[in-house]
Design a protein around this motif. Structure first.
Motif, mmCIF file in Angstrom:
data_model
loop_
_atom_site.group_PDB
_atom_site.id
_atom_site.type_symbol
_atom_site.label_atom_id
_atom_site.label_comp_id
_atom_site.label_asym_id
_atom_site.label_seq_id
_atom_site.Cartn_x
_atom_site.Cartn_y
_atom_site.Cartn_z
ATOM 1 N N THR A 28 0.838 -1.189 0.000
ATOM 2 C CA THR A 28 0.000 0.000 0.000
ATOM 3 C C THR A 28 0.873 1.240 0.000
ATOM 4 O O THR A 28 2.085 1.164 0.197
ATOM 5 C CB THR A 28 -0.883 0.041 1.258
ATOM 6 O OG1 THR A 28 -0.034 0.211 2.399
ATOM 7 C CG2 THR A 28 -1.706 -1.220 1.415
ATOM 8 N N VAL A 29 0.221 2.347 -0.192
ATOM 9 C CA VAL A 29 0.936 3.613 -0.190
ATOM 10 C C VAL A 29 1.495 3.891 1.213
ATOM 11 O O VAL A 29 2.499 4.566 1.374
ATOM 12 C CB VAL A 29 0.012 4.740 -0.705
ATOM 13 C CG1 VAL A 29 -1.025 5.139 0.319
ATOM 14 C CG2 VAL A 29 0.808 5.937 -1.174
ATOM 15 N N TYR A 30 0.863 3.302 2.231
ATOM 16 C CA TYR A 30 1.317 3.500 3.611
ATOM 17 C C TYR A 30 2.596 2.716 3.908
ATOM 18 O O TYR A 30 3.319 3.034 4.836
ATOM 19 C CB TYR A 30 0.210 3.115 4.606
ATOM 20 C CG TYR A 30 -1.111 3.766 4.271
ATOM 21 C CD1 TYR A 30 -1.269 5.147 4.415
ATOM 22 C CD2 TYR A 30 -2.169 3.026 3.773
ATOM 23 C CE1 TYR A 30 -2.456 5.763 4.077
ATOM 24 C CE2 TYR A 30 -3.371 3.632 3.443
ATOM 25 C CZ TYR A 30 -3.514 4.999 3.591
ATOM 26 O OH TYR A 30 -4.688 5.591 3.245
ATOM 27 N N ASP A 31 2.826 1.644 3.146
ATOM 28 C CA ASP A 31 4.092 0.912 3.277
ATOM 29 C C ASP A 31 5.156 1.589 2.445
ATOM 30 O O ASP A 31 6.341 1.537 2.745
ATOM 31 C CB ASP A 31 3.953 -0.532 2.766
ATOM 32 C CG ASP A 31 2.872 -1.295 3.500
ATOM 33 O OD1 ASP A 31 2.717 -1.055 4.698
ATOM 34 O OD2 ASP A 31 2.191 -2.104 2.845
ATOM 35 N N LEU A 32 4.692 2.210 1.378
ATOM 36 C CA LEU A 32 5.604 2.819 0.428
ATOM 37 C C LEU A 32 6.323 4.036 1.014
ATOM 38 O O LEU A 32 7.539 4.174 0.873
ATOM 39 C CB LEU A 32 4.814 3.233 -0.818
ATOM 40 C CG LEU A 32 5.647 3.747 -1.966
ATOM 41 C CD1 LEU A 32 6.188 2.590 -2.758
ATOM 42 C CD2 LEU A 32 4.815 4.656 -2.840
ATOM 43 N N LEU A 33 5.563 4.907 1.668
ATOM 44 C CA LEU A 33 6.144 6.139 2.207
ATOM 45 C C LEU A 33 7.364 5.877 3.103
ATOM 46 O O LEU A 33 8.409 6.492 2.890
ATOM 47 C CB LEU A 33 5.066 6.958 2.935
ATOM 48 C CG LEU A 33 4.056 7.670 2.018
ATOM 49 C CD1 LEU A 33 2.855 8.168 2.806
ATOM 50 C CD2 LEU A 33 4.707 8.833 1.278
ATOM 51 N N PRO A 34 7.254 4.958 4.085
ATOM 52 C CA PRO A 34 8.424 4.691 4.934
ATOM 53 C C PRO A 34 9.641 4.184 4.148
ATOM 54 O O PRO A 34 10.772 4.415 4.555
ATOM 55 C CB PRO A 34 7.924 3.614 5.909
ATOM 56 C CG PRO A 34 6.457 3.817 5.953
ATOM 57 C CD PRO A 34 6.080 4.214 4.558
ATOM 58 N N LYS A 35 9.398 3.537 3.027
ATOM 59 C CA LYS A 35 10.527 3.072 2.203
ATOM 60 C C LYS A 35 11.317 4.251 1.657
ATOM 61 O O LYS A 35 12.480 4.135 1.297
ATOM 62 C CB LYS A 35 10.028 2.209 1.041
ATOM 63 C CG LYS A 35 9.705 0.808 1.497
ATOM 64 C CD LYS A 35 9.320 -0.099 0.353
ATOM 65 C CE LYS A 35 8.774 -1.409 0.883
ATOM 66 N NZ LYS A 35 7.537 -1.837 0.244
ATOM 67 N N TYR A 36 10.637 5.404 1.582
ATOM 68 C CA TYR A 36 11.293 6.625 1.130
ATOM 69 C C TYR A 36 11.670 7.522 2.312
ATOM 70 O O TYR A 36 11.891 8.715 2.147
ATOM 71 C CB TYR A 36 10.384 7.385 0.154
ATOM 72 C CG TYR A 36 10.317 6.730 -1.208
ATOM 73 C CD1 TYR A 36 11.226 7.105 -2.202
ATOM 74 C CD2 TYR A 36 9.387 5.756 -1.496
ATOM 75 C CE1 TYR A 36 11.182 6.512 -3.453
ATOM 76 C CE2 TYR A 36 9.332 5.154 -2.739
ATOM 77 C CZ TYR A 36 10.226 5.538 -3.710
ATOM 78 O OH TYR A 36 10.192 4.949 -4.950
ATOM 79 N N GLY A 37 11.672 6.941 3.497
ATOM 80 C CA GLY A 37 12.051 7.701 4.689
ATOM 81 C C GLY A 37 11.016 8.709 5.127
ATOM 82 O O GLY A 37 11.319 9.629 5.879
ATOM 83 N N LEU A 38 9.781 8.566 4.626
ATOM 84 C CA LEU A 38 8.707 9.510 4.966
ATOM 85 C C LEU A 38 7.650 8.821 5.827
ATOM 86 O O LEU A 38 7.405 7.621 5.661
ATOM 87 C CB LEU A 38 8.064 10.050 3.673
ATOM 88 C CG LEU A 38 9.001 10.849 2.765
ATOM 89 C CD1 LEU A 38 8.418 10.981 1.372
ATOM 90 C CD2 LEU A 38 9.262 12.232 3.350
ATOM 91 N N PRO A 39 7.003 9.561 6.742
ATOM 92 C CA PRO A 39 6.001 8.933 7.606
ATOM 93 C C PRO A 39 4.712 8.598 6.858
ATOM 94 O O PRO A 39 4.243 9.384 6.037
ATOM 95 C CB PRO A 39 5.759 9.989 8.683
ATOM 96 C CG PRO A 39 6.121 11.282 8.052
ATOM 97 C CD PRO A 39 7.184 10.992 7.040
#
Ligand SMILES: *[C@@H]1O[C@H](CO)[C@@H](O)[C@H](O)[C@H]1NC(C)=O
Length: 167
Positions: A28-39
């Motif tokens: 999901t987009v919620y898993d994706l953001l942390p992969k980019y160092g974003l909350p």
């Protein structure tokens, strides 16, 4: 024999498709953001689908537009797009922040590298510093628009006045 081979490859393709679909829906987009160092709480819980290109260009669709009260009031359009790279989102469209009764476009969002407690919302030439903790969890999407309650919310107005002064 030919029929057998046909069904085998069909089955193989089918399972491959199923596997790919499953993998995509799990990420999901919620898993994706942390992969980019974003909350992950940068986006509300109402994301219906999103696309991400190899160059980091993404489009996120929300079930409806909404507003969430962070340090500042933040509004999300039904479509949010931008370019994501490690620690930042640039060319952002679809997120506004309310300052002194005016909605202003957030052009960029970035975090410090290495990470600190802050996240920055770039509005025009101003970089607004916000506490990152409030974005750690995904917020539920409130109903958009102005309710009578928000008119009567004096503390909110005080906050906005303070914001202007502290700049
Ligand atoms: C999301 O789904 C809708 C309806 O299926 C589609 O019109 C839209 O283009 C999709 N958006 C993205 C970003 O994939």
């Amino acid at each position: 024999m030919a029929l057998h081979r046909f069904s085998f490859s069909t089955l193989f393709l089918l399972s491959l498709t199923l596997l790919t679909t499953t993998t995509l829906s799990l990420s999901t987009v919620y898993d994706l953001l942390p992969k980019y160092g974003l909350p992950s709480g940068l986006l509300p819980d109402s994301v219906t689908n999103f696309t991400l290109s190899d160059d980091g260009w993404f489009v996120v669709c929300l079930a409806r537009s909404c507003e969430i009260e962070f340090d500042y009031r933040v509004r999300y359009d039904r479509t949010v797009s931008g370019r994501i790279s490690y620690g930042s989102i640039t060319e952002l469209e679809g997120i506004q922040v309310k300052r002194l009764f005016i909605w202003l476009d957030v052009d960029e969002i970035k975090v410090d590298l290495p990470p600190t407690d802050s996240i920055y919302f770039k509005v025009g030439f101003i970089n607004k510093k916000l506490g990152i903790d409030q974005f750690k969890t995904v917020h539920s999407c409130g109903v958009s628009g102005c309710s009578w309650k928000s008119f009567l919310q004096l503390p909110g107005m005080v906050n906005e006045a303070e914001m202007l002064i502290t700049e």
